[in-house]
Write a protein that holds these residues in place. Structure first.
Motif, short mmCIF file in Angstrom:
data_model
loop_
_atom_site.label_atom_id
_atom_site.label_comp_id
_atom_site.label_asym_id
_atom_site.label_seq_id
_atom_site.Cartn_x
_atom_site.Cartn_y
_atom_site.Cartn_z
N TRP A 15 -3.50 14.72 6.70
CA TRP A 15 -2.71 14.51 7.03
C TRP A 15 -1.64 16.14 7.25
CZ3 TRP A 15 -2.41 10.24 9.27
CH2 TRP A 15 -2.69 8.60 8.43
N GLU A 66 -5.62 -3.11 4.83
CA GLU A 66 -4.64 -2.66 5.63
C GLU A 66 -3.93 -3.33 6.79
OE1 GLU A 66 -4.60 1.76 6.63
OE2 GLU A 66 -6.35 2.16 4.86
N GLN A 98 2.42 0.72 5.33
CA GLN A 98 2.86 1.11 4.52
C GLN A 98 4.26 -0.10 3.72
OE1 GLN A 98 1.46 4.63 3.62
NE2 GLN A 98 -0.71 4.37 5.09
N TYR A 105 -4.46 -2.63 12.77
CA TYR A 105 -3.28 -2.58 13.02
C TYR A 105 -3.16 -2.69 14.29
CZ TYR A 105 -2.90 0.45 9.08
OH TYR A 105 -3.05 1.33 7.60
N LEU A 157 4.61 9.04 11.18
CA LEU A 157 3.95 7.61 11.23
C LEU A 157 5.44 6.82 10.94
CD1 LEU A 157 1.56 8.72 10.70
CD2 LEU A 157 0.90 6.52 9.71
N GLU A 164 0.74 5.09 0.23
CA GLU A 164 -0.58 7.18 -0.02
C GLU A 164 0.37 7.85 -0.26
OE1 GLU A 164 -2.67 6.21 3.60
OE2 GLU A 164 -4.00 8.10 3.34
N PHE A 222 0.75 -1.63 0.38
CA PHE A 222 0.29 0.08 -0.44
C PHE A 222 0.47 1.21 0.09
CE2 PHE A 222 -2.14 2.69 3.46
CZ PHE A 222 -3.15 3.37 2.34
N ILE A 255 4.76 3.85 8.11
CA ILE A 255 4.42 2.14 8.99
C ILE A 255 4.92 1.27 8.17
CG2 ILE A 255 2.85 2.38 11.04
CD1 ILE A 255 1.27 2.71 9.44
N TRP A 279 1.30 -0.94 13.83
CA TRP A 279 0.40 0.58 14.06
C TRP A 279 1.13 0.75 15.29
CZ3 TRP A 279 -2.61 4.15 11.76
CH2 TRP A 279 -2.43 5.85 11.65
N GLY A 326 -5.81 4.84 1.21
CA GLY A 326 -6.01 5.62 2.16
C GLY A 326 -6.66 7.05 2.67
N ASN A 327 -6.41 7.44 4.39
CA ASN A 327 -7.67 8.48 4.29
C ASN A 327 -6.91 9.75 3.70
OD1 ASN A 327 -7.94 7.45 6.94
ND2 ASN A 327 -6.78 8.60 8.03
N ASN A 381 -12.21 4.77 1.42
CA ASN A 381 -11.30 4.24 2.91
C ASN A 381 -12.13 4.46 3.73
OD1 ASN A 381 -8.52 3.65 3.43
ND2 ASN A 381 -8.81 5.48 4.49
N GLU A 382 -11.76 3.69 4.28
CA GLU A 382 -12.86 3.90 5.66
C GLU A 382 -13.79 4.32 6.25
OE1 GLU A 382 -9.36 4.42 8.44
OE2 GLU A 382 -8.13 2.45 8.20
N TRP A 441 -13.07 9.82 11.39
CA TRP A 441 -11.67 10.68 10.82
C TRP A 441 -11.92 11.13 9.70
CZ3 TRP A 441 -11.53 6.35 12.89
CH2 TRP A 441 -10.82 5.16 12.32
O1 AHR Z 1 -2.26 3.51 6.87
C1 AHR Z 1 -2.05 5.09 7.35
C2 AHR Z 1 -3.58 5.34 7.77
O2 AHR Z 1 -4.22 4.23 8.61
C3 AHR Z 1 -4.83 4.70 6.47
O3 AHR Z 1 -4.41 6.10 5.85
C4 AHR Z 1 -6.05 4.95 6.85
O4 AHR Z 1 -6.38 3.78 5.47
C5 AHR Z 1 -5.32 4.20 7.97
O5 AHR Z 1 -6.53 4.75 9.14
#
Ligand code: AHR
Length: 510
Positions: free
Chosen positions: A104, A299, A360, A251, A327, A34, A32, A365, A303, A78-79, A179-180, A185
């Motif tokens: 971010w 994912e 990632q 995670y 991170l 991002e 992954f 991470i 972490w 990802g976010n 994503n999520e 958040w």
């Molecule tokens: O991998 C870091 C973040 O973790 C990603 O952007 C998100 O999808 C998750 O919360």
């Protein structure tokens, strides 16, 4: 006690199940990338670096990514994706907008976009898996992106791709529908009902354009989300016929010094997968459908998210750094052992988990770290990933372990050892992956290897150390690696091996 050992050794028998779990999809070893921190900029892309190629990509990083053996790479978040306008990332670089990345708190320059990233993937030999923005955008923009990537030409959007230098379509097969979206958040976070509707509409529309896509709908972003379970059922009720996968994200980290529970993280991953399968099958049964939804565990990693929350992150209306150092977790031996056990959990569920993305890849991470202008190195987690990706071929095979348990605060009694085998009949190869979670005892295992068709140990490697906090760093990049496990022996159809306390092991058999 075993001769030659100065520590107590528990012994345990392992029976190999005759029925395979299922074929191992190579996408299980995905990654992954991002747009986050120093992942893309100052990570994979650093035009001024001595090892940079003509496109500005670090060749030392490319070599390590190849060695890691990542198959499919999820991109660009990802976010991040929930605020991303894909059109910003194509076309002449000098004209690309600089945008705020609200996820971010950074500035995205768009210097690396879809074309450049696809070019990098060709260099590393991995498949592109894209996520569409269902946070701040919707069906139209997802369709535009799909037209841009997959239609050969003859329309305004596909011709734009050609004008931007890519004659042939990118032909992206696998797509994440946001994503999520269950996470507060997330930009555009919404209820399961609302997300299910937009995901269903988007999936149907995308299939009208390209029926053979493989679509991933967002599941829960963690097993302990308050909406977990209900989210899956509601979202799938809206999307069941139009998607192939539901995602899982997880995670793990050592919390409040509870090492015993951390070592048992694979138990949580097992339960997570099995609960999502149950929820998906319940929806399928209620619809009278024979179709089975698969899991994209897109994912997963260790972490230390609390460290991120404590980091000196940019805040404020006037402060949006480019590629900040965030991170950048440093992984210990302990982390790598747990990481290896998570890979065992994924393989144990190869019948339903047919895609997964280590989150990632570089600096964020990540199993690979870089220093601007300086070296790139392997974190401890690099080793279990690279070895498992290399050896776990063919089909997954369940191992029945007769091992003692130990007590954990989070998961109750947990077996000291977890393991899985793989068998590639065509290549005449098999492998066994093992984790010893005991903090005090070595475990001697006797595995009935005849069922695996094995008669010879090709190699046996173990990751462990007396210092469980030891890590690879800029100063000591090679402090931790894999060591041969000299105890491995195969005689009369039985594989014998001693697993040191807190260790991860891979045995290659022929
Ligand atoms: O991998 C870091 C973040 O973790 C990603 O952007 C998100 O999808 C998750 O919360």
């Amino acid at each position: 006690m075993t001769a030659g050992e100065d520590r107590p050794v528990l012994t345990a028998h392992v029976t190999v199940a005759s029925d395979p779990i299922g074929a191992i999809d190579r996408r299980l070893f995905g990654g992954f990338v991002e747009h986050l921190g120093r992942h893309v900029y100052d990570g994979i892309y650093e035009p001024g670096h001595p090892s940079a190629d003509a496109d500005g990509f670090r060749q030392d990083v490319i070599q390590l990514v190849k060695e890691l053996g990542v198959t499919t790479i999820r991109y660009p978040g990802g976010n991040f994706v929930s605020g991303f306008r894909w059109e910003d990332s194509v076309g002449p670089r000098a004209e690309r907008p600089r945008r705020l990345d609200l996820a971010w708190h950074s500035t995205e320059t768009n210097e690396v976009g879809l074309h450049e990233f696809a070019g990098w993937l060709e260099k590393v030999g991995s498949e592109l898996m894209l996520a569409v923005n269902l946070g701040t955008r919707g069906v139209t923009e997802a369709l535009d992106l799909l037209e841009y990537t997959n239609i050969p030409g003859g329309t305004t959007t596909s011709e734009l791709r050609r004008a931007n230098g890519r004659d042939e379509p990118f032909d992206v097969r696998m797509w994440c529908l946001g994503n999520e979206m269950d996470g507060p958040w997330q930009l555009g976070h919404r209820s399961a009902e609302d997300y299910g509707k937009i995901a269903g509409m988007t999936a149907k529309a995308m299939r009208q354009l390209d029926p053979d896509l493989e679509l991933v709908v967002c599941g829960s972003s963690a097993r302990d989300m308050p909406t977990f379970g209900a989210w899956e059922r509601t979202v799938l009720a809206h999307t069941y016929d139009d998607v192939d996968y539901i995602s899982c994200h997880a995670y793990y980290s050592e919390r409040e010094g509870d090492r015993a529970s951390f070592l048992a993280s694979g138990v949580d991953m097992d339960l997570f997968i099995e609960e999502v399968v149950a929820a998906a099958d319940e929806v399928g049964a209620a619809r009278g459908s024979d179709k089975r939804i698969r899991i994209s565990f897109d994912e997963w990693n260790i972490w230390y998210i609390d460290r991120y929350h404590d980091e000196d992150k940019a805040t404020g209306i006037g402060n949006w750094p480019i590629a900040p150092r965030i991170l950048e977790d440093r992984y210990s031996v302990l982390d790598a052992v747990v990481f290896g056990s998570l890979m065992i959990s994924l393989i144990k569920h190869a019948d339903r988990v047919t895609s997964a993305s280590l989150a990632q890849l570089v600096n964020v991470i990540a199993p690979i770290m870089t220093e601007p202008g300086g070296p790139a190195w392997r974190q401890t987690t690099f080793f279990p990933f690279a070895t498992t990706s290399r050896l776990a071929r063919g089909e997954a095979v369940r191992l029945e372990l007769d091992v003692p348990g130990y007590e954990t605060a989070r998961y109750g009694t947990v077996p000291l050892v977890d393991a899985v085998a793989t068998r590639d009949a065509e290549a005449g190869a098999s492998a066994v992956f093992l984790v010893n979670r005991s903090q005090t005892d070595a475990v001697e295992l006797r595995v009935d290897a005849a069922t695996l068709g094995a008669s010879r140990v090709v190699s046996a490697v173990t990751l462990t150390d007396d210092d469980l906090d030891a890590a690879n760093t800029l100063e000591q990049p090679d402090r931790i690696g894999l060591a041969p496990n000299a105890s491995a022996a195969l005689a009369d159809g039985t594989l014998t091996i001693v697993l040191p306390p807190v260790s991860w092991t891979a045995v290659e058999l022929a």
